[in-house]
Design a protein around this motif. Structure first.
Motif, PDB file in Angstrom:
ATOM      1  N   LEU A   1      -4.180 -13.541  51.417  1.00 23.86           N
ATOM      2  CA  LEU A   1      -5.093 -14.586  51.893  1.00 23.86           C
ATOM      3  C   LEU A   1      -5.582 -15.443  50.732  1.00 23.86           C
ATOM      4  O   LEU A   1      -5.586 -16.678  50.812  1.00 23.86           O
TER       5      LEU A   1
ATOM      6  N   VAL B   1      -4.987 -19.432  50.203  1.00 19.75           N
ATOM      7  CA  VAL B   1      -6.102 -20.376  50.089  1.00 19.75           C
ATOM      8  C   VAL B   1      -5.973 -21.183  48.802  1.00 19.75           C
ATOM      9  O   VAL B   1      -6.185 -22.399  48.787  1.00 19.75           O
ATOM     10  N   LEU B   2      -5.588 -20.531  47.704  1.00 26.37           N
ATOM     11  CA  LEU B   2      -5.432 -21.241  46.433  1.00 26.37           C
ATOM     12  C   LEU B   2      -4.280 -22.234  46.483  1.00 26.37           C
ATOM     13  O   LEU B   2      -4.340 -23.313  45.898  1.00 26.37           O
ATOM     14  N   LEU B   3      -3.203 -21.869  47.193  1.00 33.03           N
ATOM     15  CA  LEU B   3      -2.018 -22.734  47.233  1.00 33.03           C
ATOM     16  C   LEU B   3      -2.090 -23.764  48.350  1.00 33.03           C
ATOM     17  O   LEU B   3      -1.240 -24.651  48.439  1.00 33.03           O
ATOM     18  N   GLY B   4      -3.088 -23.650  49.239  1.00 36.15           N
ATOM     19  CA  GLY B   4      -3.182 -24.616  50.327  1.00 36.15           C
ATOM     20  C   GLY B   4      -2.230 -24.334  51.470  1.00 36.15           C
ATOM     21  O   GLY B   4      -1.790 -25.256  52.150  1.00 36.15           O
TER      22      GLY B   4
ATOM     23  N   HIS C   1      -2.082 -23.311  55.016  1.00 38.05           N
ATOM     24  CA  HIS C   1      -3.030 -23.194  56.130  1.00 38.05           C
ATOM     25  C   HIS C   1      -2.288 -23.155  57.451  1.00 38.05           C
ATOM     26  O   HIS C   1      -1.456 -24.010  57.692  1.00 38.05           O
ATOM     27  N   PRO C   2      -2.681 -22.235  58.352  1.00 33.23           N
ATOM     28  CA  PRO C   2      -3.508 -21.060  58.078  1.00 33.23           C
ATOM     29  C   PRO C   2      -2.723 -20.046  57.252  1.00 33.23           C
ATOM     30  O   PRO C   2      -1.491 -20.093  57.250  1.00 33.23           O
ATOM     31  N   PRO C   3      -3.403 -19.149  56.549  1.00 34.84           N
ATOM     32  CA  PRO C   3      -2.710 -18.207  55.670  1.00 34.84           C
ATOM     33  C   PRO C   3      -1.669 -17.376  56.417  1.00 34.84           C
ATOM     34  O   PRO C   3      -1.863 -17.022  57.580  1.00 34.84           O
TER      35      PRO C   3
ATOM     36  N   LEU D   1      -2.491 -14.314  58.543  1.00 28.84           N
ATOM     37  CA  LEU D   1      -3.153 -14.475  59.837  1.00 28.84           C
ATOM     38  C   LEU D   1      -2.209 -14.980  60.918  1.00 28.84           C
ATOM     39  O   LEU D   1      -2.579 -15.016  62.088  1.00 28.84           O
ATOM     40  N   VAL D   2      -1.000 -15.398  60.561  1.00 32.74           N
ATOM     41  CA  VAL D   2      -0.060 -15.876  61.576  1.00 32.74           C
ATOM     42  C   VAL D   2       1.208 -15.029  61.608  1.00 32.74           C
ATOM     43  O   VAL D   2       2.237 -15.458  62.123  1.00 32.74           O
TER      44      VAL D   2
ATOM     45  N   THR E   1       4.564 -24.734  41.740  1.00 34.37           N
ATOM     46  CA  THR E   1       3.483 -24.685  40.762  1.00 34.37           C
ATOM     47  C   THR E   1       4.069 -24.417  39.375  1.00 34.37           C
ATOM     48  O   THR E   1       5.170 -23.874  39.249  1.00 34.37           O
ATOM     49  N   PRO E   2       3.347 -24.811  38.309  1.00 34.89           N
ATOM     50  CA  PRO E   2       3.823 -24.504  36.957  1.00 34.89           C
ATOM     51  C   PRO E   2       3.982 -22.992  36.776  1.00 34.89           C
ATOM     52  O   PRO E   2       3.365 -22.199  37.485  1.00 34.89           O
TER      53      PRO E   2
ATOM     54  N   THR F   1       0.871 -20.911  36.140  1.00 37.00           N
ATOM     55  CA  THR F   1       0.071 -20.845  37.359  1.00 37.00           C
ATOM     56  C   THR F   1       0.647 -19.806  38.312  1.00 37.00           C
ATOM     57  O   THR F   1      -0.101 -19.035  38.942  1.00 37.00           O
TER      58      THR F   1
ATOM     59  N   LEU G   1      -0.429 -16.335  37.317  1.00 36.40           N
ATOM     60  CA  LEU G   1      -1.820 -16.041  37.681  1.00 36.40           C
ATOM     61  C   LEU G   1      -1.946 -15.786  39.174  1.00 36.40           C
ATOM     62  O   LEU G   1      -2.653 -14.872  39.607  1.00 36.40           O
TER      63      LEU G   1
END
Lengths: 202, 202, 202
Positions: free
Chosen positions: C44, C48-51, C53-55, C58-59, C112-113, C116, C119
């Protein structure tokens, strides 16, 4: 009417957060911050999960005014409010019903799958209280006691079933909210608790 | 120049998180994780609320390097740093000013309403410290003591008023940051505290 | 195969959350909520960090079913599960490996780089456990003990290096997962701990 009920829900949750903050001896700003967090935390979490940017709670000033104002009122008049503990529990149950219903409906309108909408509704209802308890270093009440999560999930299911069956949203929302509040209040009144595990040997 | 000041703010918050972690007897990795969380948590929260994906802090390696490096330096040299407690409080106040100002400005540039920008600025400024305290099982300092939240909100208001009045952003940012840091330091120095509620009977 | 391994990772983390909840004397619903939070919290947070939606969590109903079902099984049979503590630690290490690898890979696929992605992979691996510990008022284990974060970061680096070198993702993922689990288990077995700071004078 729904907006009026939402504002009541926000005021109720704000009052619960503010009372908890007064008990923890926070200053007036801490009390207001906790009122805002408790009242708006569930909706913020819902919007972050659904990708609603910026979250509704941060761009709807009446929500902020009601939550912050309630916190201030509780801070000044809290002995009275504390004596109204039963009223607060009653209103808190109503707030849970309204928030779960609103959260589930919002998720359905954004096209998430039905079971996802249920989960997001539950998160909307319980999120603010969890934040309140974590910030005050309590194990969240919803994890410890009573049929809180189950009442929330049951109400979310009613909303989803009504949606799938094509029933009108208004009456279904009222029914679901009343169901959640009713089960929650019955559990408080009859001291229903879910079973805990038998004592651990290890 | 703003970038240089931001990096100073990150270093300062990283130092406060690392010192708190050393006091809690965390190992070197725990200290670095807490330095990163404290320094970058406010900006991460801001970006999640505004829908900036991935968050700026995770795609700007100098931020990560400064935060992690500061954590390591504090871990190795913490007796000296602890003696510099006054300097840390000074820098922490400056960091708060810079973060609130930067957060409010970012929100305004993304077109959020003015009062929303204020709230997001405050969250940017206090978010890292709240995460630090929750992870270490403390009630967040910003909830317990001092005119911390009010200084942050006042500075955010200055940024927004300057924006509405069409004043140049640079000087307004410097003024707002100085105001936040100044009020915060005065509150520390004079031991200003906001009122807490009278003792609860119930 | 990766999906099967992911489901194993979810079950393992759910079991660790449920056992911790049983120890904290939570009721059956609290145990299930904590199983879900521990198993799905890392993913989750990543989404949320990667955008996203919805996570994803949850689907994807199998994730929910496996996490919730594992919580229920642990609740009913926990004395046995508690005796299997070694097996749980073994599986937990495997789960950490799978989650870090999956999180890093997801972040790389979204462009993402590289640092990133590392992390975000680490956050995916440790996020669920941090939520579990915060909700139960513990200082997160990953902050307190053992080479947990470093094993995670090392495995994420292997995934990224393999990606940069253009190696096939499957074998690299397996290698990285095994490396993380192996280092984590070695640290447990040999009681490796990172240094803590010498005692603070101040």
């Amino acid at each position: 009417m729904l907006t009026a009920l939402e504002l009541i829900g926000i005021a109720v949750f704000a009052a619960s957060g503010a009372l908890a903050a007064v008990r923890a001896r926070l200053d007036v700003f801490g009390v207001i911050v906790l009122a805002l967090t408790t009242a708006l935390g569930g909706g913020l979490t819902r919007d972050v999960l659904l990708g609603v940017h910026p979250p509704t709670a941060l761009v709807t000033w009446p929500y902020l005014a009601v939550a912050g104002g309630t916190g201030l009122v509780v801070f000044w008049y809290h002995p009275t409010v504390a004596k109204l503990r039963r009223s607060v529990l009653l209103l808190d149950a109503i707030g849970l019903g309204l928030f779960v219903t609103a959260g589930t409906t919002t998720a359905l309108l954004l096209g998430t799958p039905e079971y996802t909408a249920c989960l997001i509704g539950v998160v909307t209802g319980i999120g603010g209280g969890v934040l309140r308890d974590v910030l005050l270093r309590e194990i969240p009440l919803v994890l410890r006691q009573e049929i809180y999560a189950v009442a929330a999930l049951g109400g979310a299911l009613v909303v989803v079933l009504g949606h799938v069956a094509g029933l009108p949203a208004g009456p279904v929302s009222i029914l679901a909210s009343a169901l959640i509040a009713g089960v929650r209040l019955l559990a408080l009144w009859r001291r229903w608790n879910a079973p805990t595990a038998p004592k651990l040997d290890g």
